[in-house]
Each structure stands twice: as C-alpha cells, then as structure tokens.
Design a protein around this motif. Sequence first.
Motif, PDB file in Angstrom:
ATOM      1  N   ALA A 116       1.087   6.758  -6.865  1.00 22.76           N
ATOM      2  CA  ALA A 116      -0.023   7.658  -7.195  1.00 22.76           C
ATOM      3  C   ALA A 116       0.358   9.113  -6.888  1.00 22.76           C
ATOM      4  CB  ALA A 116      -1.270   7.262  -6.420  1.00 22.76           C
ATOM      5  N   TRP A 117       1.036   9.326  -5.781  1.00 23.15           N
ATOM      6  CA  TRP A 117       1.445  10.683  -5.380  1.00 23.15           C
ATOM      7  C   TRP A 117       2.452  11.263  -6.386  1.00 23.15           C
ATOM      8  CZ3 TRP A 117       6.131  12.803  -3.603  1.00 23.15           C
ATOM      9  CH2 TRP A 117       6.016  14.071  -3.041  1.00 23.15           C
ATOM     10  N   LEU A 118       3.332  10.423  -6.891  1.00 24.07           N
ATOM     11  CA  LEU A 118       4.357  10.899  -7.829  1.00 24.07           C
ATOM     12  C   LEU A 118       3.777  11.271  -9.189  1.00 24.07           C
ATOM     13  CD1 LEU A 118       7.317   8.487  -7.041  1.00 24.07           C
ATOM     14  CD2 LEU A 118       7.137  10.920  -6.492  1.00 24.07           C
ATOM     15  N   LYS A 119       2.602  10.717  -9.524  1.00 24.65           N
ATOM     16  CA  LYS A 119       1.969  11.052 -10.813  1.00 24.65           C
ATOM     17  C   LYS A 119       1.477  12.426 -10.729  1.00 24.65           C
ATOM     18  CE  LYS A 119       0.557   6.532 -12.275  1.00 24.65           C
ATOM     19  NZ  LYS A 119      -0.544   5.660 -12.620  1.00 24.65           N
ATOM     20  N   ASP A 128       0.823  -1.210   0.000  1.00 26.18           N
ATOM     21  CA  ASP A 128       0.000   0.000   0.000  1.00 26.18           C
ATOM     22  C   ASP A 128       0.860   1.265   0.000  1.00 26.18           C
ATOM     23  OD1 ASP A 128      -2.435  -1.372  -0.013  1.00 26.18           O
ATOM     24  OD2 ASP A 128      -2.403  -1.591   2.163  1.00 26.18           O
ATOM     25  N   GLU A 141       2.069   1.673  -3.565  1.00 25.57           N
ATOM     26  CA  GLU A 141       0.971   2.123  -4.445  1.00 25.57           C
ATOM     27  C   GLU A 141       0.646   3.595  -4.202  1.00 25.57           C
ATOM     28  OE1 GLU A 141      -2.406  -0.420  -3.973  1.00 25.57           O
ATOM     29  OE2 GLU A 141      -1.305  -2.190  -4.657  1.00 25.57           O
ATOM     30  N   ASN A 142       0.567   4.005  -2.942  1.00 25.72           N
ATOM     31  CA  ASN A 142       0.265   5.403  -2.634  1.00 25.72           C
ATOM     32  C   ASN A 142       1.374   6.316  -3.103  1.00 25.72           C
ATOM     33  OD1 ASN A 142      -2.217   4.887  -1.486  1.00 25.72           O
ATOM     34  ND2 ASN A 142      -1.451   4.830   0.591  1.00 25.72           N
ATOM     35  N   ARG A 143       2.612   5.895  -2.974  1.00 23.13           N
ATOM     36  CA  ARG A 143       3.728   6.716  -3.426  1.00 23.13           C
ATOM     37  C   ARG A 143       3.697   6.889  -4.936  1.00 23.13           C
ATOM     38  NH1 ARG A 143       9.002   6.430  -5.307  1.00 23.13           N
ATOM     39  NH2 ARG A 143      10.356   8.050  -4.499  1.00 23.13           N
TER      40      ARG A 143
END
Length: 50
Positions: A47-50, A40, A43-45
């Motif tokens: 998404a944050w980098l996008k 998780d 995955e969150n990282r």
Amino acid sequence: MYESVGGQLPDDVERSLLRHNGSGLTVILPPEFTLLGVEDILENRAAWLK
C-alpha cells in the motif's frame, strides 16, 4: 519473503518474526500499538509503495 520485502531484514527483526509473527491483537507498545505479522507487513508495504 525476501523477494516481497525487497531485501534482507535485520537479523533481530527476522528472528522475532520467525518466533512470534507479530503480536496479534495483544497491545504491547503504548498507545495501543501492536507488532505486525509478516502478511500485514507485506500488505502495508504494498500500500505504501502505491
């Protein structure tokens, strides 16, 4: 995991992830927060980098 995160995690965070890998659905921090596991976090990282 270091390559995915982009560096080394603090020792206490790494030890916690190795031992518990998050808290699953168990609520441990108010209000209704849980600790993320390794997948998780990655995955969150991403998404944050996008």
